[in-house]
Design a protein around this motif. Structure first.
Motif, PDB file in Angstrom:
ATOM      1  N   THR A 192      -5.606  -9.857 -16.012  1.00 31.54           N
ATOM      2  CA  THR A 192      -6.586 -10.274 -15.011  1.00 31.54           C
ATOM      3  C   THR A 192      -7.846 -10.855 -15.627  1.00 31.54           C
ATOM      4  O   THR A 192      -8.728 -11.289 -14.923  1.00 31.54           O
ATOM      5  N   SER A 218     -19.651  -5.898  -8.355  1.00 34.97           N
ATOM      6  CA  SER A 218     -18.647  -6.952  -8.347  1.00 34.97           C
ATOM      7  C   SER A 218     -18.116  -7.159  -9.758  1.00 34.97           C
ATOM      8  O   SER A 218     -18.662  -6.657 -10.724  1.00 34.97           O
ATOM      9  N   ALA A 226     -11.332  -0.293  -5.132  1.00 29.54           N
ATOM     10  CA  ALA A 226     -11.433   0.942  -4.359  1.00 29.54           C
ATOM     11  C   ALA A 226     -11.873   2.086  -5.270  1.00 29.54           C
ATOM     12  O   ALA A 226     -11.234   2.337  -6.288  1.00 29.54           O
ATOM     13  N   ALA A 266      -3.024  -1.287  -7.698  1.00 27.86           N
ATOM     14  CA  ALA A 266      -3.499  -2.351  -6.799  1.00 27.86           C
ATOM     15  C   ALA A 266      -4.826  -1.960  -6.153  1.00 27.86           C
ATOM     16  O   ALA A 266      -5.735  -2.796  -6.034  1.00 27.86           O
ATOM     17  N   GLU A 267      -4.956  -0.708  -5.751  1.00 28.75           N
ATOM     18  CA  GLU A 267      -6.218  -0.223  -5.173  1.00 28.75           C
ATOM     19  C   GLU A 267      -7.341  -0.347  -6.191  1.00 28.75           C
ATOM     20  O   GLU A 267      -8.452  -0.781  -5.861  1.00 28.75           O
ATOM     21  N   GLU A 318       0.841  -1.198   0.000  1.00 27.27           N
ATOM     22  CA  GLU A 318       0.000   0.000   0.000  1.00 27.27           C
ATOM     23  C   GLU A 318       0.873   1.242   0.000  1.00 27.27           C
ATOM     24  O   GLU A 318       1.869   1.309   0.715  1.00 27.27           O
ATOM     25  N   ARG A 352      -7.504  -2.375  -8.816  1.00 24.12           N
ATOM     26  CA  ARG A 352      -7.811  -3.812  -9.000  1.00 24.12           C
ATOM     27  C   ARG A 352      -8.693  -4.339  -7.884  1.00 24.12           C
ATOM     28  O   ARG A 352      -9.547  -5.187  -8.104  1.00 24.12           O
ATOM     29  N   ALA A 353      -8.467  -3.836  -6.666  1.00 25.73           N
ATOM     30  CA  ALA A 353      -9.244  -4.290  -5.510  1.00 25.73           C
ATOM     31  C   ALA A 353     -10.637  -3.662  -5.460  1.00 25.73           C
ATOM     32  O   ALA A 353     -11.440  -3.995  -4.591  1.00 25.73           O
TER      33      ALA A 353
END
Length: 181
Positions: free
Chosen positions: A180, A137, A121, A115-116, A55, A118-119
């Motif tokens: 991904t 989702s 956020a 990364a955020e 992070e 992808r998650a």
């Protein structure tokens, strides 16, 4: 004095430091890792951004003792030997740097930001379908220029290399999205 053990770029370091030493100063002055820059010392410019357990954080506002046992990644730890990280290569290809002072923080921030994203956020400009309390989702939508600029707004560039930075991030994000699927 406090003994602090942190992992930096894959290697464990034990530091004997005063409790008020910032993570930035511990990296630069005690470990000799000068990639993260001291810009404003107020957390406003992002030049000192590093990754803590993946992070992004501004290391000038973090105390080194807070990161006992954590994994810190600095710009020096992004490349795999002589092979640059995809974002490093993209920054070069898209002229995402000029003087280079902010570049280490920009790179670490971009990695954390991807990364955020992808998650799932959201950011201030993420479009949400009406009536949904949470993000839908599934894979996140592609990163638009506005989305990247908003998500990277904590990292300033005095030279104004923003167009190249955004283009570099878009290139890597597109590749990342392909991986991904």
């Amino acid at each position: 004095m406090a003994e602090v053990r942190i992992r930096v770029n894959g290697a464990t370091a034990t530091l004997d430091i005063e409790p008020q030493v910032s993570l930035l100063d511990a990296l630069r002055e005690h470990l000799g890792l000068t990639g993260a820059k001291k810009g404003c010392a107020q957390g406003a410019c992002g030049a000192c951004t590093v990754l803590a357990d993946g992070e992004r954080i501004v290391s000038c506002l973090a105390l080194a003792v807070q990161y006992e046992g954590r994994e810190i990644t600095t710009v020096e730890g992004l490349a795999d030997g002589e092979r640059l990280h995809p974002l490093q290569r993209a920054f070069i290809a898209h002229d995402g740097l000029q003087c280079g002072y902010c570049t280490p923080g920009q790179l670490c921030s971009a990695i954390g930001m991807l990364a955020e994203h992808r998650a799932g956020a959201p950011s201030a400009v993420t479009e949400q379908p009406p009536g949904l309390p949470e993000a839908p989702s599934g894979p996140p939508p592609a990163l638009s220029e506005a989305e990247i600029r908003e998500r990277m707004s904590g990292n300033l560039c005095r030279c104004g290399a923003y167009n190249g930075i955004v283009a570099a991030i878009q290139e890597v994000a597109a590749t990342d999205a392909e991986m991904t699927r």
